[in-house]
Write a protein that holds these residues in place. Sequence first.
Motif, PDB file in Angstrom:
ATOM      1  N   TYR A   1      39.329  39.491  42.383  1.00 16.26           N
ATOM      2  CA  TYR A   1      40.706  39.953  42.334  1.00 16.26           C
ATOM      3  C   TYR A   1      40.853  41.355  42.926  1.00 16.26           C
ATOM      4  CZ  TYR A   1      42.071  36.215  39.117  1.00 16.26           C
ATOM      5  OH  TYR A   1      42.352  35.002  38.539  1.00 16.26           O
TER       6      TYR A   1
ATOM      7  N   GLY B   1      51.197  37.818  45.916  1.00 16.40           N
ATOM      8  CA  GLY B   1      50.168  37.044  45.238  1.00 16.40           C
ATOM      9  C   GLY B   1      49.659  37.602  43.931  1.00 16.40           C
ATOM     10  N   ILE B   2      50.466  38.357  43.213  1.00 20.48           N
ATOM     11  CA  ILE B   2      50.023  38.932  41.943  1.00 20.48           C
ATOM     12  C   ILE B   2      50.015  37.857  40.875  1.00 20.48           C
ATOM     13  CG2 ILE B   2      50.576  40.570  40.136  1.00 20.48           C
ATOM     14  CD1 ILE B   2      51.526  42.468  42.336  1.00 20.48           C
ATOM     15  N   ASN B   3      48.881  37.724  40.194  1.00 16.18           N
ATOM     16  CA  ASN B   3      48.705  36.695  39.174  1.00 16.18           C
ATOM     17  C   ASN B   3      48.888  37.227  37.747  1.00 16.18           C
ATOM     18  OD1 ASN B   3      46.258  36.157  41.418  1.00 16.18           O
ATOM     19  ND2 ASN B   3      47.564  34.398  40.980  1.00 16.18           N
ATOM     20  N   TYR B   4      48.523  38.481  37.525  1.00 15.68           N
ATOM     21  CA  TYR B   4      48.576  39.029  36.178  1.00 15.68           C
ATOM     22  C   TYR B   4      49.172  40.433  36.193  1.00 15.68           C
ATOM     23  CZ  TYR B   4      45.296  35.255  35.271  1.00 15.68           C
ATOM     24  OH  TYR B   4      44.699  34.018  35.178  1.00 15.68           O
TER      25      TYR B   4
ATOM     26  N   ARG C   1      43.258  38.404  47.240  1.00 15.12           N
ATOM     27  CA  ARG C   1      44.151  39.220  48.063  1.00 15.12           C
ATOM     28  C   ARG C   1      43.471  40.520  48.471  1.00 15.12           C
ATOM     29  NH1 ARG C   1      48.505  36.384  50.088  1.00 15.12           N
ATOM     30  NH2 ARG C   1      49.186  34.881  48.491  1.00 15.12           N
TER      31      ARG C   1
ATOM     32  N   GLN D   1      41.417  33.221  28.719  1.00 12.63           N
ATOM     33  CA  GLN D   1      42.654  33.701  29.319  1.00 12.63           C
ATOM     34  C   GLN D   1      42.468  35.154  29.736  1.00 12.63           C
ATOM     35  OE1 GLN D   1      46.093  33.225  26.879  1.00 12.63           O
ATOM     36  NE2 GLN D   1      47.443  34.284  28.307  1.00 12.63           N
ATOM     37  N   ARG D   2      42.871  35.447  30.955  1.00 16.86           N
ATOM     38  CA  ARG D   2      42.714  36.808  31.446  1.00 16.86           C
ATOM     39  C   ARG D   2      43.825  37.701  30.901  1.00 16.86           C
ATOM     40  NH1 ARG D   2      41.146  33.504  35.701  1.00 16.86           N
ATOM     41  NH2 ARG D   2      39.060  33.963  36.545  1.00 16.86           N
TER      42      ARG D   2
ATOM     43  N   ALA E   1      45.446  40.414  41.595  1.00 14.33           N
ATOM     44  CA  ALA E   1      45.832  39.395  42.562  1.00 14.33           C
ATOM     45  C   ALA E   1      44.581  38.713  43.102  1.00 14.33           C
ATOM     46  CB  ALA E   1      46.628  40.025  43.702  1.00 14.33           C
ATOM     47  N   PHE E   2      44.444  37.421  42.850  1.00 11.83           N
ATOM     48  CA  PHE E   2      43.234  36.709  43.242  1.00 11.83           C
ATOM     49  C   PHE E   2      43.179  36.482  44.755  1.00 11.83           C
ATOM     50  CE2 PHE E   2      39.535  34.276  42.817  1.00 11.83           C
ATOM     51  CZ  PHE E   2      39.634  33.168  43.641  1.00 11.83           C
TER      52      PHE E   2
END
Length: 129
Positions: free
Chosen positions: A32, A115-118, A105, A1-2, A102-103
Amino acid sequence: QRQLVESGGGLVQAGGSLRLSCAASGRTFSGYAMGWFRQAPGKEREFVAAISPSSVTTYYTDSVKGRFTISRDNAKNTVATVALQMNSLKPEDTAVYYCAAAFGRTAQDMGVMRGINYWGQGTQVTVSS
């Protein structure tokens, strides 16, 4: 998990400097874009700076251009470090600062929070006048 973990916040006088660091761990962040955002009391979260996956492109909000510098270190496959060097700090820079990833991006995509993932948990920066 990131996971993203920020550090380096604190209290500084106007005109001083701080260096924020974001440790990105868990799995590779090589694809990312990474960025910094901030949120002052009673205000919405806003973009500060971002850097592309390859470190070739950086992007800043106008209010920090020439004062803040973003950089990243992808040297380790599963741990990346993103830094925000903040110079000539002003009281209006006071906020909680968040690291984000953001992957796939661009740095400009992060400028509009696309598109922010974390997100990290944040670190407080207080600039006294």
